[in-house]
Design a protein around this motif. Structure first.
Motif, PDB file in Angstrom:
ATOM      1  N   ARG A 237       0.808  -1.221   0.000  1.00 22.88           N
ATOM      2  CA  ARG A 237       0.000   0.000   0.000  1.00 22.88           C
ATOM      3  C   ARG A 237       0.842   1.272   0.000  1.00 22.88           C
ATOM      4  NH1 ARG A 237      -4.880  -1.383   4.372  1.00 22.88           N
ATOM      5  NH2 ARG A 237      -5.680  -3.223   3.249  1.00 22.88           N
ATOM      6  N   LEU A 238       1.942   1.247   0.745  1.00 18.48           N
ATOM      7  CA  LEU A 238       2.753   2.459   0.875  1.00 18.48           C
ATOM      8  C   LEU A 238       3.572   2.692  -0.391  1.00 18.48           C
ATOM      9  CD1 LEU A 238       3.293   4.590   3.078  1.00 18.48           C
ATOM     10  CD2 LEU A 238       5.320   3.284   3.734  1.00 18.48           C
ATOM     11  N   HIS A 239       3.581   3.925  -0.859  1.00 16.63           N
ATOM     12  CA  HIS A 239       4.343   4.288  -2.050  1.00 16.63           C
ATOM     13  C   HIS A 239       5.839   4.111  -1.798  1.00 16.63           C
ATOM     14  CE1 HIS A 239       5.748   6.660  -5.465  1.00 16.63           C
ATOM     15  NE2 HIS A 239       4.518   6.656  -5.939  1.00 16.63           N
ATOM     16  N   THR A 240       6.546   3.530  -2.773  1.00 14.54           N
ATOM     17  CA  THR A 240       7.979   3.251  -2.615  1.00 14.54           C
ATOM     18  C   THR A 240       8.775   4.518  -2.341  1.00 14.54           C
ATOM     19  OG1 THR A 240       7.682   1.449  -4.191  1.00 14.54           O
ATOM     20  CG2 THR A 240       9.938   2.066  -3.671  1.00 14.54           C
ATOM     21  N   GLY A 241       8.289   5.649  -2.839  1.00 11.14           N
ATOM     22  CA  GLY A 241       9.000   6.903  -2.633  1.00 11.14           C
ATOM     23  C   GLY A 241       9.184   7.266  -1.177  1.00 11.14           C
ATOM     24  N   TRP A 242       8.255   6.805  -0.310  1.00 12.25           N
ATOM     25  CA  TRP A 242       8.397   7.117   1.112  1.00 12.25           C
ATOM     26  C   TRP A 242       9.612   6.422   1.712  1.00 12.25           C
ATOM     27  CZ3 TRP A 242       6.083  11.224   2.500  1.00 12.25           C
ATOM     28  CH2 TRP A 242       4.826  11.570   2.001  1.00 12.25           C
ATOM     29  N   PHE A 243      10.009   5.270   1.157  1.00 11.47           N
ATOM     30  CA  PHE A 243      11.216   4.595   1.631  1.00 11.47           C
ATOM     31  C   PHE A 243      12.481   5.294   1.119  1.00 11.47           C
ATOM     32  CE2 PHE A 243       7.987   1.215   1.429  1.00 11.47           C
ATOM     33  CZ  PHE A 243       8.006   0.795   2.742  1.00 11.47           C
TER      34      PHE A 243
ATOM     35  N   VAL B  62      11.863  13.820  -4.956  1.00 10.50           N
ATOM     36  CA  VAL B  62      11.318  12.534  -4.505  1.00 10.50           C
ATOM     37  C   VAL B  62       9.937  12.730  -3.884  1.00 10.50           C
ATOM     38  CG1 VAL B  62      11.623  10.621  -2.899  1.00 10.50           C
ATOM     39  CG2 VAL B  62      13.561  11.462  -4.203  1.00 10.50           C
ATOM     40  N   LEU B  63       9.780  13.765  -3.048  1.00  5.67           N
ATOM     41  CA  LEU B  63       8.479  14.060  -2.458  1.00  5.67           C
ATOM     42  C   LEU B  63       7.448  14.356  -3.540  1.00  5.67           C
ATOM     43  CD1 LEU B  63       6.669  14.613  -0.013  1.00  5.67           C
ATOM     44  CD2 LEU B  63       7.551  16.968   0.014  1.00  5.67           C
ATOM     45  N   TYR B  64       7.822  15.149  -4.512  1.00  9.38           N
ATOM     46  CA  TYR B  64       6.923  15.497  -5.621  1.00  9.38           C
ATOM     47  C   TYR B  64       6.522  14.243  -6.412  1.00  9.38           C
ATOM     48  CZ  TYR B  64       5.466  17.950  -9.922  1.00  9.38           C
ATOM     49  OH  TYR B  64       4.771  18.417 -11.013  1.00  9.38           O
ATOM     50  N   SER B  65       7.492  13.354  -6.643  1.00  9.36           N
ATOM     51  CA  SER B  65       7.222  12.167  -7.457  1.00  9.36           C
ATOM     52  C   SER B  65       6.269  11.203  -6.764  1.00  9.36           C
ATOM     53  CB  SER B  65       8.538  11.458  -7.777  1.00  9.36           C
ATOM     54  OG  SER B  65       9.127  10.921  -6.602  1.00  9.36           O
ATOM     55  N   ILE B  66       6.229  11.207  -5.441  1.00  9.77           N
ATOM     56  CA  ILE B  66       5.318  10.316  -4.716  1.00  9.77           C
ATOM     57  C   ILE B  66       3.876  10.591  -5.111  1.00  9.77           C
ATOM     58  CG2 ILE B  66       4.433   9.762  -2.413  1.00  9.77           C
ATOM     59  CD1 ILE B  66       7.270  10.247  -1.348  1.00  9.77           C
ATOM     60  N   PHE B  67       3.562  11.847  -5.330  1.00 11.88           N
ATOM     61  CA  PHE B  67       2.196  12.212  -5.691  1.00 11.88           C
ATOM     62  C   PHE B  67       2.009  12.307  -7.199  1.00 11.88           C
ATOM     63  CE2 PHE B  67       3.024  13.692  -1.444  1.00 11.88           C
ATOM     64  CZ  PHE B  67       1.865  13.365  -0.743  1.00 11.88           C
ATOM     65  N   TYR B  68       3.100  12.433  -7.928  1.00  8.66           N
ATOM     66  CA  TYR B  68       3.010  12.559  -9.386  1.00  8.66           C
ATOM     67  C   TYR B  68       2.879  11.200 -10.061  1.00  8.66           C
ATOM     68  CZ  TYR B  68       4.185  14.158 -14.116  1.00  8.66           C
ATOM     69  OH  TYR B  68       4.157  14.425 -15.465  1.00  8.66           O
TER      70      TYR B  68
ATOM     71  N   GLU C  62      -6.988  22.552  -8.194  1.00  9.83           N
ATOM     72  CA  GLU C  62      -5.702  22.639  -7.510  1.00  9.83           C
ATOM     73  C   GLU C  62      -5.146  21.250  -7.224  1.00  9.83           C
ATOM     74  OE1 GLU C  62      -2.950  24.178  -7.280  1.00  9.83           O
ATOM     75  OE2 GLU C  62      -3.838  25.965  -6.362  1.00  9.83           O
ATOM     76  N   ALA C  63      -3.823  21.153  -7.266  1.00  4.27           N
ATOM     77  CA  ALA C  63      -3.138  19.886  -7.052  1.00  4.27           C
ATOM     78  C   ALA C  63      -3.165  19.519  -5.578  1.00  4.27           C
ATOM     79  CB  ALA C  63      -1.698  19.988  -7.541  1.00  4.27           C
ATOM     80  N   PRO C  64      -2.925  18.227  -5.257  1.00  5.56           N
ATOM     81  CA  PRO C  64      -2.845  17.827  -3.846  1.00  5.56           C
ATOM     82  C   PRO C  64      -1.656  18.485  -3.155  1.00  5.56           C
ATOM     83  CG  PRO C  64      -2.212  16.022  -5.285  1.00  5.56           C
ATOM     84  CD  PRO C  64      -2.794  17.071  -6.158  1.00  5.56           C
ATOM     85  N   LEU C  65      -1.720  18.506  -1.837  1.00  3.23           N
ATOM     86  CA  LEU C  65      -0.714  19.205  -1.042  1.00  3.23           C
ATOM     87  C   LEU C  65       0.695  18.669  -1.303  1.00  3.23           C
ATOM     88  CD1 LEU C  65       0.004  21.226   1.194  1.00  3.23           C
ATOM     89  CD2 LEU C  65      -0.486  19.413   2.873  1.00  3.23           C
ATOM     90  N   GLY C  66       0.814  17.357  -1.456  1.00  6.73           N
ATOM     91  CA  GLY C  66       2.130  16.768  -1.673  1.00  6.73           C
ATOM     92  C   GLY C  66       2.798  17.252  -2.940  1.00  6.73           C
ATOM     93  N   MET C  67       2.031  17.549  -3.987  1.00  8.37           N
ATOM     94  CA  MET C  67       2.610  18.071  -5.218  1.00  8.37           C
ATOM     95  C   MET C  67       2.873  19.565  -5.121  1.00  8.37           C
ATOM     96  SD  MET C  67       0.605  16.062  -8.300  1.00  8.37           S
ATOM     97  CE  MET C  67       1.593  16.858  -9.559  1.00  8.37           C
ATOM     98  N   LEU C  68       2.101  20.254  -4.297  1.00  6.34           N
ATOM     99  CA  LEU C  68       2.268  21.703  -4.179  1.00  6.34           C
ATOM    100  C   LEU C  68       3.451  22.077  -3.294  1.00  6.34           C
ATOM    101  CD1 LEU C  68      -1.433  22.859  -3.760  1.00  6.34           C
ATOM    102  CD2 LEU C  68       0.049  23.291  -5.713  1.00  6.34           C
ATOM    103  N   LEU C  69       3.708  21.261  -2.283  1.00  5.97           N
ATOM    104  CA  LEU C  69       4.716  21.626  -1.294  1.00  5.97           C
ATOM    105  C   LEU C  69       6.101  21.852  -1.905  1.00  5.97           C
ATOM    106  CD1 LEU C  69       5.247  22.164   1.671  1.00  5.97           C
ATOM    107  CD2 LEU C  69       5.668  19.701   1.980  1.00  5.97           C
ATOM    108  N   PRO C  70       6.641  20.958  -2.755  1.00  9.78           N
ATOM    109  CA  PRO C  70       7.989  21.194  -3.302  1.00  9.78           C
ATOM    110  C   PRO C  70       8.123  22.484  -4.100  1.00  9.78           C
ATOM    111  CG  PRO C  70       7.390  18.890  -3.559  1.00  9.78           C
ATOM    112  CD  PRO C  70       6.154  19.601  -3.114  1.00  9.78           C
ATOM    113  N   PRO C  71       7.225  22.789  -5.079  1.00  6.45           N
ATOM    114  CA  PRO C  71       7.405  24.066  -5.786  1.00  6.45           C
ATOM    115  C   PRO C  71       7.186  25.280  -4.888  1.00  6.45           C
ATOM    116  CG  PRO C  71       5.358  22.991  -6.474  1.00  6.45           C
ATOM    117  CD  PRO C  71       6.114  22.003  -5.668  1.00  6.45           C
TER     118      PRO C  71
END
Length: 956
Positions: free
Chosen positions: A27-33, A95-101, A471-480
């Motif tokens: 369930r957990l996205h690999t990017g979190w690791f 990496v944070l951006y890619s988790i949601f992208y 608007e995009a989800p918070l995880g995609m907005l935070l990095p930019p």
């Protein structure tokens, strides 16, 4: 191994475990690791800032190939730390951006993060390596990993095209750079960058100075997309947006800039270095900014804007190199301001361009398009995204109060100052730099406004979009948003970077100035009065606004300038002609005939060896020291020659196999007579397994026709056979007739037990003295076995014969092909265990007695072959339910890890240790790490042999 090495190796280590983590996590996205790794590295690197700011240089070295002067040396100074912070800091946000992208269910995200970590580690290796050969190795890993990232969506033709294009151009540049490093070594006798800087004065007088400079710059220009090598970068935009934001704005494209900055202390002050870098950079700036105006795809516009900004930074590094002409004077600091501007803009560009790439990714993700002709009015539904785009675009345009304004003003200062240079005819040429810089800045302002207002302002066209925008989800907005905030912070408080990063980086690029007593005191501020730079900025804004209003009616700006000619067409045409020529040449010699291929190979062998011996005077025959031939030797030679001569006359394949095996076993007898038990055992087992392989391979072939069974004389075959025999005989006699150097056998005999703790000299040489050779050999054999497996596994189920009939296949009627001999089965049950026991004895005794991992592995494989022959393939798989490909991999990994273990003790790769210990039950015994390496060899040999046997003789 120090923590400095761990900084580089950590991404590579994590990349090994990503596939396991990806499968384990449902369930957990690999990017979190993956996310904690770059974040932890960034925090750790921040802790080095006080040390570097105080002028401290941190270094750690691991021997690699000391005899060639190649060591894995990590060197951290201001310049390396600046790039390392960019790589890890931007990498964390990407990496944070890619988790949601990237969708976990639809994308191969396990592969994505492996490639991304490989790239991150390689970039850290490039920027923190002191040895140029190690730097080159990491440099090419960045090209390979970027190829994989760009081609991530490999089902798209454009992605494959862009990936191949980027790799071809950057790898060719890298090879040229390697040639430059080789020439530098010839001049200075070292691969260390620090030692090269110390030898700069001597290098400058060498005849190879200019060729080395040109080759190194070719590598830098191709990597940093300088005109005309820029053509790969726009096509690389087919990569996912996180890749574009990371590779093509903040890291990979900056590698060329890093190379120029790092080698400035070696080459700066030379007119060729100044002109090549400054002129190439300013031309790329103008061309990239002009081409950006013509794009309707947002990522393509950002791609050409990146080309333009890279040109700006490159030109500043070139202009700053003029400071070396005046080392020790006040003029040196005056011209070094260009380098300062380049470093500052390099950081600023990474911040605002990374934010813009992520914004464009959000727009594409939420609307389904990047075409500005279909976009508009998004600010009302995507206010946060618009805010980040506004800051990024205005910073790129060079407007206050953002960081881009400050570095753009410093750029104007640099191009104005260069007119004061009183060498290299700058009184005339210096006037062109401010003019071109101003025109390019106008274009930069214009495309920044187009990107911002065509996307977020104007009339809404939501009906033309594939998705309803929101608007995009918070995880995609935070990095930019973080990057956009940094653009504001660095704009309002620029001296946060001045003392911590810019001054140490300046010290690394201009060390001679520090040696001469000059000090860098970097102080950046917004207002310096009504200067020429301010008036240039006002002119840029006024002209930019005017052009924005007139843009729809100016065909020169919004339509292609040339339709018949372009650099991309030249590249495509060149690749097409290269492919056509290669196909024509290949068709000439790839006839499909194995006989022809053998003729080519053996003819080349005859000519090359014969010419070498004749040209070097290596042919000499002296039989005076030869021992007399005994009766046993004469009998064996007679049997050997007779069996070889009889092979061409054999009327069946079975007889040919038997005669070939006879020749091999006669060689075994020679080894027995000459008291070489290791070689005799090896030859005997290899011959046994080879005969089995021949039988399995020939079983698949059609029956031998009568007319084919007759001996037919072919003059070409006879001449080739005669030539090979004559040349090899001459080589053997020449090698045995005299020695140019003293034999090294005495060294091994004397030091085998003293240095390696083993009495079996042959095995000690294999696993210790020449362990690296053995390591490479088992890797090559492993690759070959997998190649054979893939060739058979992926091949057609039925192979056609010459007359169109399907060839006979193993067990075509569904039954196992095996012997039904009860006696063979009964004997095999006992003999197999005897062979296996003997193989283990050979393995464990090999360090002191005849044996070892290679012979033990062959003996174990021979037992499995006997099991297969007696009971069939299915029984073999049931009794030994092992995937032998994995056994091969386990053996290679065991050997590799044994070699790497020496790093933890500060020793070169594959350094072994041994000692004597008192163990329960076993008593006083010797333990050697070489046995672990030998275990890897043992497993590899078993895996390779059985992979090939089972692949060729698999059940149908």
């Amino acid at each position: 191994m120090s923590l400095l090495h761990i900084v580089i190796l950590l991404p590579f280590i994590l990349a090994v475990f990503v596939p396991v983590l990806h499968k384990w996590s449902k369930r957990l996205h690999t990017g979190w690791f993956v996310l904690p790794a770059p974040a932890a590295l960034f925090v750790y690197l921040l802790g080095w800032l006080p040390n570097v700011q105080e002028g401290e240089r941190m270094t750690a070295s691991l021997p690699w190939i000391p005899s060639l002067g190649i060591d894995f040396t990590v060197y951290v100074d201001g310049l390396g730390l600046l790039f390392a912070l960019l790589i890890t800091g931007i990498g964390t946000l990407v990496v944070l951006y890619s988790i949601f992208y990237l969708d976990k269910g639809k994308e191969a995200i396990g592969h994505f993060y492996v490639y991304l970590l490989l790239f991150m580690g390689a970039m850290l290796g490039v920027t923190l390596s002191d040895n140029v050969i190690v730097l080159y190795g990491f440099w090419e890993i960045t090209s390979i990993s970027s190829f994989l990232l760009i081609a991530f969506w490999h089902h798209r033709e454009k992605s494959r095209y862009g990936a191949l294009k980027s790799m071809l151009i950057t790898v060719l540049g890298g090879l040229a750079m390697l040639g430059g490093f080789a020439l530098v070594y010839v001049m200075a006798g070292t691969f260390s960058i620090r030692e090269l800087v110390g030898s700069a004065a001597d290098i400058a007088e060498h005849d190879l100075f200019i060729p080395a400079m040109l080759l190194i710059l070719l590598g830098a220009f191709t990597k940093s997309a300088q005109f005309p090598f820029h053509i790969w970068l726009p096509d690389a935009m087919e990569a996912p947006t996180p890749v574009s934001a990371y590779l093509h704005s903040a890291t990979m494209v900056k590698a060329g800039l890093y190379l120029v900055a790092r080698f400035s202390p070696v080459f700066a002050g030379e007119p060729a270095w100044f002109w090549l870098i400054a002129a190439s950079g300013i031309a790329t700036l103008l061309y990239g900014s002009y081409r950006a105006l013509k794009q309707t795809d947002l990522k393509a516009m950002l791609a050409f804007s990146t080309v333009s900004q890279l040109g700006l930074i490159m030109s500043l590094l070139g202009l700053g190199s003029a400071a070396a002409v005046y080392t020790g004077t006040s003029e040196s600091l005056f011209y070094a301001k260009a380098t300062l501007a380049g470093i500052f803009h390099l950081m600023n560009h990474a911040v605002f361009k990374g934010a813009l790439f992520m914004v464009v990714g959000i727009v594409d993700y939420e609307t389904g398009t990047r075409d500005i002709r279909r976009l508009g009015g998004l600010m009302s539904v995507m206010p946060v995204t618009f805010s980040a785009a506004l800051i990024g675009a205005l910073s790129m345009a060079g407007l206050p109060p953002f960081n881009g304004f400050l570095s753009k003003e410093m750029f104007f200062t640099a191009v104005l100052n260069i007119r004061e240079l009183d060498v290299w005819n700058m009184a005339f040429w210096g006037a062109f730099f401010p003019v071109i810089a101003w025109i390019a800045s106008v274009f930069t302002f214009l495309y920044s406004m187009l990107l911002l207002f065509k996307t977020f302002a104007g009339k809404k066209q939501f009906e033309k979009l594939a998705k309803k925008p929101h608007e995009a989800p918070l995880g995609m907005l935070l990095p930019p948003v973080v990057l956009a905030s940094l653009a504001v912070v660095f704009g309002l408080f620029p001296n946060l970077l001045s003392y911590s990063l810019i001054e140490p980086a300046m010290a690394a690029i201009h060390p001679a100035m520090l040696d001469a007593g000059a000090k860098f005191h970097v102080s950046i501020s917004f207002w310096h009065g009504w200067t020429a730079e301010i008036y240039m900025t006002i002119g840029v804004v006024a002209a930019g606004i005017l052009l924005y209003k007139l843009y729809p009616r100016l065909s020169l700006l919004n339509r292609p300038l040339f339709t018949r000619f372009s650099l991309n067409k030249t590249y495509d045409g060149g690749i097409g002609r290269l492919d056509g020529s290669a196909k024509w040449l290949t068709d000439r010699y790839m006839t499909g005939s194995v006989r022809h291929y053998l003729i080519y190979i053996l003819f080349f062998l005859i000519v090359s060896v014969a010419m070498t011996m004749a040209g070097s005077g290596g042919m000499r025959v002296d039989l005076s020291d030869f021992a007399p031939m005994s009766l046993y030797e004469a009998v064996i030679i007679f049997a050997l020659v007779a069996s070889v001569i009889a092979v061409p006359f054999a009327r069946s394949r079975m007889m040919a196999i038997i005669l070939t095996g006879t020749a091999g076993y006669m060689v075994t007898l020679f080894f027995v007579i000459f008291r070489a038990p290791d070689l005799a055992l090896t030859q005997m087992i290899v011959e046994t397994v080879s005969v089995t392989l021949f039988l399995l391979c020939f079983y698949h072939l059609p029956k031998l026709k009568k007319e084919l069974a007759r001996l037919r004389f072919k003059l070409s075959n006879f001449l080739i056979a005669l030539g090979v025999g004559a040349v090899m005989t001459a080589v053997a006699l020449s090698a045995s007739s005299g020695r140019s150097f003293e034999s090294i056998s005495g060294y091994f005999l004397e030091n085998s037990y003293k240095l390696a703790g083993g009495k079996n000299v042959v095995n000690v040489i294999l696993v210790d003295f020449r362990g690296f050779d053995t390591m490479l050999e088992i890797v090559v054999l492993g690759i070959a076995s997998l190649g054979i497996y893939a060739l058979i596994k992926l091949g057609p189920d039925a192979v056609g014969t010459a007359d169109g009939r399907p060839a006979q296949v193993l067990a075509a009627d569904g039954r196992d092909i095996r012997s039904n001999d009860v006696i063979l089965k009964t004997i095999s049950k006992a003999v197999i265990f005897v062979i296996l026991t003997f193989s283990l004895y050979l393995f464990f005794s090999g360090h002191h007695e005849p044996g070892g991992g290679f012979i033990g592995g062959l003996m174990t494989a021979a037992a499995f072959v006997l099991l297969t022959m007696a009971f069939g393939m299915k029984a073999m798989r049931d009794i030994v339910p092992v995937d032998f490909r994995k056994v091969t991999a386990a053996g290679i990994i065991a050997a590799l890890l044994t070699g790497m273990g020496s790093f933890f003790f500060g020793e070169p790769f594959l350094s072994h240790a041994f000692g004597y210990f008192d163990l329960p039950l076993l008593g006083h015994v010797e333990l050697a790490t070489a046995m672990l390496f030998d275990l890897g060899v043992y497993l590899t040999v078993v895996g390779i042999t059985m992979t090939i046997i089972l692949a060729i003789g698999r059940d149908k």
